[in-house]
Design a protein around this motif. Structure first.
Motif, short mmCIF file in Angstrom:
data_model
loop_
_atom_site.label_atom_id
_atom_site.label_comp_id
_atom_site.label_asym_id
_atom_site.label_seq_id
_atom_site.Cartn_x
_atom_site.Cartn_y
_atom_site.Cartn_z
N UNK A 196 0.72 -1.17 -0.09
CA UNK A 196 -0.13 -0.07 -0.06
C UNK A 196 0.76 1.39 0.04
N UNK A 197 0.87 2.02 -1.06
CA UNK A 197 1.61 3.30 -1.26
C UNK A 197 1.16 4.39 -0.18
N UNK A 198 1.84 4.86 0.37
CA UNK A 198 1.24 6.03 1.15
C UNK A 198 0.53 7.19 0.15
N UNK A 199 -0.76 7.60 0.33
CA UNK A 199 -1.32 8.50 -0.49
C UNK A 199 -1.25 9.83 0.07
N UNK A 200 -0.75 10.30 1.24
CA UNK A 200 -0.56 11.54 1.83
C UNK A 200 0.21 12.65 0.85
N UNK A 201 1.41 12.05 0.27
CA UNK A 201 1.94 13.22 -0.38
C UNK A 201 1.26 13.47 -1.68
N UNK A 202 0.60 12.67 -2.31
CA UNK A 202 -0.37 12.97 -3.39
C UNK A 202 -1.42 13.79 -3.23
N UNK A 203 -2.31 13.18 -2.09
CA UNK A 203 -3.55 13.93 -1.71
C UNK A 203 -3.00 15.22 -1.49
N UNK A 204 -1.86 15.64 -0.76
CA UNK A 204 -1.77 17.05 -0.21
C UNK A 204 -1.53 17.83 -1.58
N UNK A 205 -0.75 17.21 -2.56
CA UNK A 205 -0.47 18.01 -3.76
C UNK A 205 -2.09 18.23 -4.53
N UNK A 206 -2.86 17.22 -4.74
CA UNK A 206 -4.14 17.55 -5.71
C UNK A 206 -5.12 18.36 -4.96
N UNK A 207 -5.00 18.29 -3.45
CA UNK A 207 -6.05 19.04 -2.75
C UNK A 207 -5.63 20.48 -2.73
N UNK A 208 -4.44 20.90 -2.74
CA UNK A 208 -4.15 22.06 -2.68
C UNK A 208 -4.70 23.11 -3.31
#
Length: 589
Positions: free
Chosen positions: A401-413
């Motif tokens: 399971x790849x951490x989704x935090x860094x990606x979600x932080x980018x797309x939700x900015x």
């Protein structure tokens, strides 16, 4: 001329515009060399080189043109064949390195190339389309559904690749249509982000000439990709680029490359200098030998290889045609330590034979089996190679399971914020109007992205003391990004009180002179017309104009939030007009 000397020549202040006739005079040592293809005999396969205690064998042969490889959670192997226009199913259930049955065609469409598997669905990309089909219990697939039909035309790089991100979205790599040019379609030379049903998509990152291979670091969650360098710059230029890919970032192509490289052949639009272009672009993290042609990429998460390999990346290098001696024709390992790459090293070599004058394989596909073996596809002689360690015993690991935090932080900015007019505070009112539509009335179809995608004409009253104007168009009715930014324009000269219909979508405009345009929520620059989902109630499009007592010190392509941050404390006038748009039926194609 050295790369540094070339950079200084092109970026000297007297040549800041970097236009045609700027005095560039560069000679490149260019070589066209295509090593001959020879048979992958058993003797030549035995001569392939891997690190100590690794073995390499042929899992399948005679497949003609295997390209991308994807392995399903149950261990079944899917291989696309672009030239044959199909997808093959291969099975080796006990992972003994012998196929259980002959390969079976399970999907057919001309140009089938990119593959991804998620939620029991097989996704397949061609140059213009993306399909998905349910995977049956026996590994065959059910009736396909075309979920995307309007990817940009192929041009020089028609080979789309796919991946499902840790956010559950579909990522699509679309290469450039050319070697080095100013694309007219912003979805070229880009990584796209789409909903899994294909109904909405945006540009995640741009300036990527042809990033066929990309993958997320399984430990950190950062996205990495290998981009193809520009041809014809010389035997040793441009290096193949390893980039950390982030939302909204640009990666240099077609005007700058590497860390300080400049393309002498190109001219940025709108009289933007190459120095300015470089300032808006991300430099590569690591470079590899020019023209090696990186293809599929993966991070190793299995248990069969030694622990030192876990979390490192592998990349297939298909091999050069624009360099002598030839480069590529190999599989390389990229060492990662705490999310940071430290260097490339050879892993599987020996595909170049006869002192580099011939080859037995051009590696493209790359995947890991459920038991931890590495599969390498060759689209020259049609072999799928299998690389194992030690006794080659399959060691099944739980899914990563790849951490989704860094990606979600980018797309939700930038999402979930008020409209611009509600973030400014008090300012004098100004009147903004349009001859293209009436306030609070529907926008004509030509201003929609479903149709002409032309920007409407706007005019406004002057603001005493204004030094420049800012225009921001937002849709608060959008489903995901709220509000969706459709247009960002800034440093509109104070003497300009109107904009004509159908402005160019360049970062810097020549009329009005010096007006800059920023990034919209689609991920492109300039105006992006209304494109609400078909059947939605009318969406409202707020054209908001700010009068400033300053000119903003911002680069071309700035985001809405960067513009508002720079404008803070300088807004002396504000006004808006609103138009609506509804798409009741799918547009005619």
């Amino acid at each position: 001329m050295s790369r540094t000397a070339l950079l200084l020549c092109l970026l000297t202040p007297s040549l800041a515009a970097a236009q045609q006739g700027d005095g560039t005079d560069v000679q490149a040592n260019v070589h066209t060399f295509k090593p001959a293809k020879v048979d992958a005999t058993s003797e030549r396969i035995q001569d392939l080189k891997v690190p100590n205690r690794f073995q390499v064998n042929a899992l399948a042969q005679g497949l003609k043109n295997p390209r991308i490889i994807a392995v399903a959670p149950d261990g079944r192997i899917y291989v696309s064949r672009r030239d044959q226009g199909d997808v093959l199913l291969l099975e080796d259930a006990n992972e003994d390195g012998v196929l259980d049955a002959e390969p079976k065609v399970v999907f057919s469409r001309p140009g089938a190339h990119g593959l991804a598997i998620a939620n029991g669905q097989l996704y397949v990309a061609t140059a213009n389309d993306v399909y998905r089909a349910p995977i049956r219990p026996d590994g065959t697939v059910g009736r396909e559904e075309r979920i995307i039909s309007d990817l940009p035309d192929g041009g020089q790089h028609p080979n789309r690749t796919l991946a499902i991100g840790p956010d559950g979205m579909l990522y699509i790599s679309v290469g450039s249509s050319c070697n080095a040019c100013n694309e007219t379609n912003p979805e070229h030379a880009a990584l796209l982000r789409s909903s899994p049903d294909g109904k909405s998509r945006s540009i995640f990152a741009s300036g990527l000439r042809n990033t066929i291979g990309f993958a997320w670091d399984p430990k950190i969650g950062e996205l990495w990709g290998m981009d193809h360098g520009i041809d014809y710059l010389g035997n040793d230029e441009q290096p193949e680029e390893l980039n950390r890919i982030q939302k909204g970032k640009k990666y240099g192509w077609p005007h700058v490359w590497g860390k300080d490289g400049v393309n002498p052949q190109s001219t940025p639009p709108g009289q933007i200098s190459k120095q300015q272009w470089a300032a808006t672009s991300e430099p590569m993290v690591l470079g590899y030998t020019a023209h090696a042609a990186p293809m599929q990429m993966l991070f190793y998460t299995g248990q069969q290889f030694p622990a030192a390999y876990r979390g490192d990346a592998f990349v297939t290098m298909r091999g050069s045609w624009n360099r002598k001696p030839a480069s590529g024709y190999e599989v390389v390992r990229i060492r990662f330590n705490a999310g940071k790459p430290s260097g490339f090293e050879p892993f599987l070599t020996g595909f170049l034979v006869d002192n580099g004058q011939a080859h037995i394989a051009r590696p493209v596909g790359l995947a890991m089996t459920r038991g931890g073996a590495l599969l390498v596809g060759d689209d020259a002689n049609g072999v799928i190679y299998r690389v194992t360690y030690g006794q080659g015993q399959a060691t099944t690991s739980p899914p990563t399971t790849v951490p989704s935090g860094p990606l979600l932080a980018q797309v939700n900015q930038g999402s979930g914020v008020p409209l611009t007019k509600d973030r400014i505070g008090k300012a004098d009112a100004l009147e903004i109007r349009s001859t293209s539509f009436s306030a609070d009335q529907p926008l004509p179809p030509r201003f929609s992205a479903y149709h002409d995608d032309a920007s409407p004409a706007l005019s406004w009253s002057s603001v005493p003391g204004a030094k420049s104007y800012v225009l921001i168009m937002e849709d608060p009715d959008a489903a995901n990004v709220k509000p969706f930014v459709h247009w960002v324009a800034y440093n509109i000269p104070a003497v300009v009180l109107s904009l004509p219909e159908g402005l160019p979508v360049d970062p810097r405009l020549l009329k009005p002179e010096g007006m800059l345009q920023g990034a919209n929520s689609r991920g492109s620059v300039g105006y992006f017309g209304p494109k609400p989902p078909v059947g939605d109630p009318p969406h409202h499009y707020h054209f908001q104009l700010l009068g400033l007592d300053t000119v903003l010190d911002l680069k071309p392509g700035a985001s809405r939030d960067e513009v508002l941050s720079a404008a803070k404390g300088h807004v002396i006038g504000i006004g808006e007009t609103v138009g609506t748009y509804q798409q009741k039926a799918p547009p005619l194609k």
